[in-house]
Design an enzyme around this catalytic site. Structure first.
Site, PDB file in Angstrom:
ATOM      1  N   LYS A  46       0.835  -1.202   0.000  1.00 51.59           N
ATOM      2  CA  LYS A  46       0.000   0.000   0.000  1.00 51.59           C
ATOM      3  C   LYS A  46       0.871   1.254   0.000  1.00 51.59           C
ATOM      4  O   LYS A  46       0.685   2.158  -0.819  1.00 51.59           O
ATOM      5  CB  LYS A  46      -0.901  -0.021   1.244  1.00 51.59           C
ATOM      6  CG  LYS A  46      -2.050   0.927   1.163  1.00 51.59           C
ATOM      7  CD  LYS A  46      -2.953   0.786   2.383  1.00 51.59           C
ATOM      8  CE  LYS A  46      -3.764  -0.487   2.346  1.00 51.59           C
ATOM      9  NZ  LYS A  46      -4.026  -1.069   3.661  1.00 51.59           N
ATOM     10  N   ARG A 116      -3.107   2.803   8.606  1.00 56.10           N
ATOM     11  CA  ARG A 116      -3.366   1.548   7.881  1.00 56.10           C
ATOM     12  C   ARG A 116      -2.156   0.636   7.867  1.00 56.10           C
ATOM     13  O   ARG A 116      -1.021   1.109   7.817  1.00 56.10           O
ATOM     14  CB  ARG A 116      -3.715   1.862   6.415  1.00 56.10           C
ATOM     15  CG  ARG A 116      -4.988   2.640   6.252  1.00 56.10           C
ATOM     16  CD  ARG A 116      -5.086   3.256   4.864  1.00 56.10           C
ATOM     17  NE  ARG A 116      -6.229   4.135   4.782  1.00 56.10           N
ATOM     18  CZ  ARG A 116      -7.416   3.771   4.321  1.00 56.10           C
ATOM     19  NH1 ARG A 116      -7.611   2.559   3.882  1.00 56.10           N
ATOM     20  NH2 ARG A 116      -8.419   4.622   4.300  1.00 56.10           N
ATOM     21  N   GLY A 125      -7.514  -7.733   4.563  1.00 56.18           N
ATOM     22  CA  GLY A 125      -8.364  -7.795   5.754  1.00 56.18           C
ATOM     23  C   GLY A 125      -7.755  -8.513   6.947  1.00 56.18           C
ATOM     24  O   GLY A 125      -8.419  -8.717   7.951  1.00 56.18           O
ATOM     25  N   MET A 127      -5.002  -7.621   8.755  1.00 55.88           N
ATOM     26  CA  MET A 127      -4.450  -6.754   9.819  1.00 55.88           C
ATOM     27  C   MET A 127      -5.387  -5.567  10.036  1.00 55.88           C
ATOM     28  O   MET A 127      -6.413  -5.455   9.377  1.00 55.88           O
ATOM     29  CB  MET A 127      -3.045  -6.315   9.427  1.00 55.88           C
ATOM     30  CG  MET A 127      -2.049  -7.452   9.508  1.00 55.88           C
ATOM     31  SD  MET A 127      -0.398  -6.926   9.085  1.00 55.88           S
ATOM     32  CE  MET A 127      -0.502  -6.656   7.359  1.00 55.88           C
ATOM     33  N   ARG A 360      -3.526  -1.801  -6.522  1.00 56.02           N
ATOM     34  CA  ARG A 360      -2.701  -3.010  -6.438  1.00 56.02           C
ATOM     35  C   ARG A 360      -3.062  -3.909  -7.619  1.00 56.02           C
ATOM     36  O   ARG A 360      -4.111  -3.728  -8.247  1.00 56.02           O
ATOM     37  CB  ARG A 360      -2.931  -3.747  -5.122  1.00 56.02           C
ATOM     38  CG  ARG A 360      -4.356  -4.163  -4.908  1.00 56.02           C
ATOM     39  CD  ARG A 360      -4.557  -4.773  -3.536  1.00 56.02           C
ATOM     40  NE  ARG A 360      -5.978  -4.822  -3.218  1.00 56.02           N
ATOM     41  CZ  ARG A 360      -6.466  -5.047  -2.025  1.00 56.02           C
ATOM     42  NH1 ARG A 360      -5.675  -5.205  -1.003  1.00 56.02           N
ATOM     43  NH2 ARG A 360      -7.760  -5.091  -1.816  1.00 56.02           N
ATOM     44  N   HIS A 477      -3.687 -43.591  -0.644  1.00 57.53           N
ATOM     45  CA  HIS A 477      -4.228 -44.306  -1.806  1.00 57.53           C
ATOM     46  C   HIS A 477      -5.335 -43.496  -2.476  1.00 57.53           C
ATOM     47  O   HIS A 477      -5.323 -43.273  -3.692  1.00 57.53           O
ATOM     48  CB  HIS A 477      -4.747 -45.675  -1.345  1.00 57.53           C
ATOM     49  CG  HIS A 477      -5.393 -46.443  -2.442  1.00 57.53           C
ATOM     50  ND1 HIS A 477      -6.752 -46.426  -2.657  1.00 57.53           N
ATOM     51  CD2 HIS A 477      -4.865 -47.216  -3.415  1.00 57.53           C
ATOM     52  CE1 HIS A 477      -7.027 -47.175  -3.702  1.00 57.53           C
ATOM     53  NE2 HIS A 477      -5.901 -47.673  -4.179  1.00 57.53           N
ATOM     54  N   GLU A 774      13.681 -44.264  -5.326  1.00 55.43           N
ATOM     55  CA  GLU A 774      12.711 -43.915  -4.277  1.00 55.43           C
ATOM     56  C   GLU A 774      13.139 -44.424  -2.904  1.00 55.43           C
ATOM     57  O   GLU A 774      12.503 -44.145  -1.898  1.00 55.43           O
ATOM     58  CB  GLU A 774      11.302 -44.400  -4.644  1.00 55.43           C
ATOM     59  CG  GLU A 774      11.233 -45.831  -5.129  1.00 55.43           C
ATOM     60  CD  GLU A 774       9.862 -46.227  -5.672  1.00 55.43           C
ATOM     61  OE1 GLU A 774       8.875 -45.518  -5.448  1.00 55.43           O
ATOM     62  OE2 GLU A 774       9.780 -47.285  -6.308  1.00 55.43           O
ATOM     63  N   SER A 793      13.889 -42.480 -12.587  1.00 54.77           N
ATOM     64  CA  SER A 793      12.687 -41.699 -12.331  1.00 54.77           C
ATOM     65  C   SER A 793      12.528 -41.599 -10.820  1.00 54.77           C
ATOM     66  O   SER A 793      12.447 -42.623 -10.134  1.00 54.77           O
ATOM     67  CB  SER A 793      11.468 -42.382 -12.956  1.00 54.77           C
ATOM     68  OG  SER A 793      10.324 -41.620 -12.661  1.00 54.77           O
ATOM     69  N   CYS A 860       8.282 -38.980 -10.948  1.00 54.71           N
ATOM     70  CA  CYS A 860       6.908 -39.446 -11.158  1.00 54.71           C
ATOM     71  C   CYS A 860       6.121 -39.482  -9.849  1.00 54.71           C
ATOM     72  O   CYS A 860       5.002 -39.963  -9.809  1.00 54.71           O
ATOM     73  CB  CYS A 860       6.893 -40.794 -11.852  1.00 54.71           C
ATOM     74  SG  CYS A 860       7.711 -42.079 -10.902  1.00 54.71           S
ATOM     75  N   TYR A 880      12.462 -34.487 -17.534  1.00 55.84           N
ATOM     76  CA  TYR A 880      11.014 -34.283 -17.576  1.00 55.84           C
ATOM     77  C   TYR A 880      10.423 -34.441 -16.184  1.00 55.84           C
ATOM     78  O   TYR A 880      11.076 -34.979 -15.281  1.00 55.84           O
ATOM     79  CB  TYR A 880      10.356 -35.292 -18.543  1.00 55.84           C
ATOM     80  CG  TYR A 880      10.432 -36.712 -18.061  1.00 55.84           C
ATOM     81  CD1 TYR A 880       9.480 -37.237 -17.191  1.00 55.84           C
ATOM     82  CD2 TYR A 880      11.486 -37.546 -18.449  1.00 55.84           C
ATOM     83  CE1 TYR A 880       9.575 -38.542 -16.727  1.00 55.84           C
ATOM     84  CE2 TYR A 880      11.579 -38.852 -17.996  1.00 55.84           C
ATOM     85  CZ  TYR A 880      10.619 -39.341 -17.124  1.00 55.84           C
ATOM     86  OH  TYR A 880      10.697 -40.620 -16.654  1.00 55.84           O
TER      87      TYR A 880
HETATM   88  C1  PEP Z   1       6.582 -42.801  -5.682  1.00 58.57           C
HETATM   89  O1  PEP Z   1       6.898 -43.480  -4.715  1.00 58.57           O
HETATM   90  O2  PEP Z   1       6.853 -41.593  -5.797  1.00 58.57           O
HETATM   91  C2  PEP Z   1       5.836 -43.407  -6.787  1.00 58.57           C
HETATM   92  C3  PEP Z   1       5.571 -42.736  -7.878  1.00 58.57           C
HETATM   93  O3  PEP Z   1       5.377 -44.653  -6.585  1.00 58.57           O
HETATM   94  P1  PEP Z   1       4.051 -45.023  -5.764  1.00 58.57           P
HETATM   95  O4  PEP Z   1       3.364 -43.768  -5.413  1.00 58.57           O
HETATM   96  O5  PEP Z   1       3.252 -45.902  -6.659  1.00 58.57           O
HETATM   97  O6  PEP Z   1       4.626 -45.748  -4.601  1.00 58.57           O
HETATM   98 MG    MG Z   2       6.767 -45.620  -4.877  1.00 60.25          MG
END
Ligand code: PEP
Ligand code: MG
Length: 940
Positions: A46, A116, A125, A127, A360, A477, A774, A793, A860, A880
């Site tokens: 401001k 202000r 809003g 503060m 703003r 899951h 992983e 990956s 992934c 990627y």
């Molecule tokens: C992960 O562990 O990041 C992965 C992609 O495998 P999942 O989630 O199937 O264990």
């Molecule tokens: Mg996994």
């Protein structure tokens, strides 16, 4: 005169600040300001824009801003003003008084000011603000005289005492409001605006009594004391709970602090030629280039917020105050041109004179953000393409891809969980997944409510419009599966208590029975009873244009996690350049497959197991054929089976119950024997820590028939699709590798079967074999693993789980507490922890590429679609990112932004896929590459 005496004692002589004291106060008045937009961190949003507008010649009331540096000093010294601050404030006040032609506390020409807050990032809003400061028993009379409006003056005074009492003296606002209501009843009027001057005068006396009784002190009559107390209160409002919560949600640091702006009051409520309003230089909902806004004649900002009167659209100003409308139109055009962005402008008209109180960059929907950015570059040439790409928050693209709850909907949520996907859904509550399928077949819309989900619930989840769980985190899951489909999903709603046996769930005092309609707001995690209006996603031309620019600009490419041909097609539609993860276990849950999978698991020996596995082969092959066709000519990474086998069997508790029942009754011996075998197998498979147990490549190594079948299915499918003239690029991925020996062995197993299939079919399909990284150890020994893997990956779901030691399914139990207490900055399963888990990613990439320069590397885990994590992946040189199909546009934009902010070195070395194909490692060239790599390792 008491007032004059106290003023003398409180206001030190206005000396220039000593050289050692920082400049704490920046003035703006009469077309000149000390500050500018460049001082946002010091003056807050401001304050810096008021300075900028003053310099631009926009009519802004005079004032000054106290810096965030002053706040830091005040905060660090136990809420004491740093030396020199008050001197500078009073000097700033002197200049403000000169510019306004009035003095604070002057019994003839009193100046009134607003005090202000203003942080460097907008915290709307959150503060506090104090208005009409400077009024006391004397100046109120002077104000009445000067405006020739008793009612107005006393109304300002009662508003001031209320706000000051609330913000500065911590008196509950209700103490004032109940008296205001009583005064209205006594006067027989409905609204505040109808209260006559006498009633307001009496109310002021009452209000002062409230202050006296609640604080033991009279209402401060000295305007300088009022000012000092108000500045401190605004400083302190940085720590108000709502402000702290807002910063936590928006990930803003606590140590920024707020600036404080003191500004001459202008009044929109002094008659029919006055008013106040808010306007946007473009429509913030659609992005359309049209003047948009609202105003209220004869009103103060408070009245607009309170919603007592309905504001008029800005066009109405054209007829009511044509000169003001013309001037305001010119100013909004000027400000938009200056800032080169859509502006949100607050204005007040006092007796025909226009003042701008704030400008703003305007908050906007995702759709508006895209349209404004695209038009400002492509049509208007106001910004360049990179700026256009940076203007859209990647996460805001979610809103364009899914149905959402109408923003205009008003409701009260009965519970709030973690928002796993931004989609919203309405449907009848159902607790049994099978029932969900049945109802969906009858074309009923259902919401599946479970304590948590397991792979067995997948059909029910798929059939439902949305999924609600009371347990589980953002990578549980339910969240992972639903996100993959872009399906509405709220997880870990701790207040929801599912009583499956009673066919109801409770949330606080609410009881929701099966069949009752609820709405899940996936964007916020809210659970609402009844049907809320949903709005369809819009896929505009501007959206496609922006996505095209992002794809063009990004060097980190984007793939999708997809398990079916339908998902693969969706992923392509959204711009994916391949599949980064096919979770093959999701393919085992089809109705016809489960009994075969169970036979496979129940098999007593390898031969019996191979028999069952062979029956699965045609199903798998068909799946892969569909996916390869949908994705050709892009690469498809297929991960071999990962989860523990017991996940495919019925729940132990249920089997035990039925078994025990039959045991006691002694009939149906056949079923009894079947259950006995099942129970024994379940007991054998049962693990204390399945996540760390017999899963991933451990499963494939101990039951090699399973991986053999999968590799065969992949390669047969690839050969068939290649035979159809399509380009296929299968990448076979080994899960959960932790040792070099695991990698070496699974690699050999894979090559053996793949070569067999190639020999059988006579199709020399090029394939590659790589691994998930992983398990933390895999990252640490990545140089050795890369001797046998053609790509990496990063499975950051498991990598996060194992780095922190937090179960991805149980984090919901303590995460809210950890976030609240700031023990974690955010859910590490949603936003990649760059310091810890990210360090393992960095190490993995560096070591892998030390062995194989240019090694193809992706991610992934669920982080692959989260903007800050995508930017990180770009910075560490990933080839990627891979995410659910619905996140693909988000990831493209984040990747493009990463490239704009931190361009990748043009070497191409780090990019893997960006290298010419001939130089990429492939299975055919693998042995040469590996021997080179081996030499390198030996030399180190
Ligand atoms: C992960 O562990 O990041 C992965 C992609 O495998 P999942 O989630 O199937 O264990
Ligand atoms: Mg996994």
């Amino acid at each position: 005169m008491a007032h004059a005496r106290s003023r003398k004692s409180a206001r030190p002589s206005a000396r220039r600040p000593s050289a050692r004291v920082p400049k704490y106060v920046y003035g703006f008045a009469n077309g000149k300001a000390d500050g500018s937009s460049a001082l946002r961190s010091l003056l807050g949003g401001k304050g810096c824009e008021l300075a900028e507008m003053t310099n631009l010649g926009v009519p802004v009331p005079p004032g000054f801003t106290i810096t965030t540096e002053a706040w830091s000093a005040y905060n660090a010294s136990g809420k004491k003003h740093p030396p020199g601050l008050w001197n500078q404030v009073t000097a700033g006040l002197g200049r403000l008084e000169a510019a306004a032609g009035a003095r604070l506390g002057d019994p003839a020409r009193p100046l009134l000011v607003s005090v202000r807050s203003g942080a460097r990032a907008s915290m709307p809003g959150m503060m506090d603000t104090v208005l009409n400061l400077g009024l006391n028993d004397q100046t109120v009379e002077a104000l009445a005289k000067r405006t020739r409006n008793d009612r107005f003056a006393w109304d300002c005074y009662r508003r001031f005492i209320t706000l000051f009492g609330d913000v500065v003296l911590s008196i509950e606002r209700r103490a004032f409001d109940t008296r205001l209501d009583a005064a209205k009843t006594r006067a027989g009027v409905k609204t505040d605006a109808d209260l006559p001057a006498d009633a307001l005068r009496a109310l002021v006396t009452e209000f002062k009594g409230v202050v006296q009784s609640q604080t033991g002190r009279t209402f401060p009559q000295d305007p300088l004391e009022q000012l000092r107390l108000a500045i401190n209160a605004v400083f302190d409002s940085w720590w108000a709970k709502k402000a702290v919560d807002y910063r936590r949600i928006h990930r803003l640091p606590d140590d920024w602090g707020t600036a404080v702006t003191v500004m001459a009051m202008v009044f929109g409520n002094v008659g029919p030629t006055s008013g106040t309003g808010v306007c946007f230089s473009r429509d913030p909902a659609t992005g359309e280039r049209r003047f948009f806004g609202e105003f209220l004649v004869n009103a103060q900002g408070e009245d607009v917020v309170a919603g007592i009167r309905t504001p008029e659209p800005i066009e109405a100003l054209k007829t009511r105050m044509p000169a003001v409308h013309k001037k305001l139109t010119a100013i909004k055009d000027r400000l938009e041109a200056h800032y080169r962005d859509m502006q949100d402008i607050e204005f007040t008209v006092q007796e025909g004179r226009l003042y701008i109180l704030q400008t703003r960059s305007g908050k906007r929907t995702g759709a508006a953000a895209v349209r404004i950015a695209v038009e400002m570059f492509a049509k208007e040439k106001r910004i360049d393409r990179d700026t256009a790409l940076l203007r859209v928050e990647p996460a805001s693209l979610h809103q364009l891809l899914v149905k959402t709850v109408d923003q205009k909907a008003k409701y009260t949520a009965i519970a709030t969980g973690l928002p796993a996907t931004p989609a919203a859904a309405v449907g009848k509550v159902v607790f049994d997944p099978e029932k969900a399928v049945e109802m969906a077949l009858r074309e009923e819309k259902v919401i599946l409510v479970r304590p948590e989900t397991s792979p067995e619930d997948v059909a029910g989840m798929h059939a439902a419009q949305g999924v609600l769980t009371s347990r589980g985190g953002l990578t549980s899951h339910a969240a992972v599966v639903a996100r993959g489909w872009g399906k509405c999903c709220v997880v870990g709603a701790g207040d929801v208590v599912v009583e499956e046996e009673n066919h109801l769930f409770r949330a606080g005092r609410a009881v929701v029975r099966e069949g009752q309609v609820v709405t899940l707001n996936g964007a916020t995690g809210e659970v609402i009873v009844g049907a809320q209006p949903l709005v369809d996603p819009t896929f505009s031309d501007e959206f496609r244009t922006l996505l095209g620019w992002a794809q063009d600009r990004a060097t980190t490419r984007v793939r999708a996690n997809a398990d079916t041909p339908a998902d693969a097609s969706k992923a392509r539609e959204f711009g994916a350049e391949g599949i980064g993860l096919v979770r093959t276990e999701h393919m085992f849950f089809g109705e016809e497959r489960i009994p075969i999978v169970r036979d496979m698991i129940m098999a007593g020996d390898a031969q019996a197991r191979r028999k069952a596995v062979d029956r699965l082969l045609p199903f798998q092959r068909e799946d892969f054929i569909g996916i390869f066709r949908a994705m050709a000519p892009h690469p498809v990474t297929i991960r071999l089976l990962d989860p523990p086998l017991h996940e495919f069997l019925p729940k132990y508790k249920e089997v035990l119950e039925e078994y025990t029942r039959l045991d006691a009754r002694g009939f149906n011996p056949e079923r009894h024997a079947e259950l006995g075998a099942l129970k024994a197998r379940l007991e054998a498979l049962l693990e204390a820590n399945p996540m760390l147990g017999h899963r991933g490549c451990r499963l494939g190594i101990t039951f090699p028939e399973i991986y053999d079948m999968q590799v065969r299915a992949i390669m047969e499918a690839a050969c068939q699709v290649a035979g159809e003239g399509l380009q296929v690029e299968p990448e076979i991925m080994i899960p959960l590798t932790g040792t070099v020996a695991e990698m070496k062995l699974t690699r050999e197993m894979t090559d053996r079967v793949a070569r067999q299939v190639i020999a059988e079919t006579g199709k020399a399909v090029e394939y590659s074999v790589g691994t998930m990284i992983e398990v933390p150890r895999a990252a640490l020994v990545a140089d050795r693993i890369a001797e046998h893997a053609e790509f990496f990956s990063f499975g950051t779901n498991d990598l996060t789980q194992m780095t922190y030691g937090y179960s991805r399914d149980d984090i919901g139990k303590f995460l809210p507490f950890y976030l609240e207490k700031k023990l974690l900055p955010h859910d590490p399963f949603a936003v990649l922890d760059q310091r810890g888990v990210g360090e393992l990613v960095r190490i993995g990439i560096d070591r892998g590429r030390h062995t194989v320069p240019g090694l193809k590397v992706g991610i992934c885990g669920e982080h692959g679609g989260e903007p800050s994590s995508v930017e990180f992946c770009h910075r560490v040189g990933m080839t990627y990112v891979s995410c659910s199909p619905y996140m693909v546009p988000v990831a493209w934009l984040a990747a493009a932004q990463g490239e704009i902010k931190e361009p990748r070195k043009a070497s191409g070395q780090l990019l893997g896929e960006a290298q010419p194909k001939a130089s990429r490692p492939s299975s055919a060239r693998r042995s040469r590459k590996a021997s080179r790599a081996n030499t390198k390792v030996k030399l180190r």
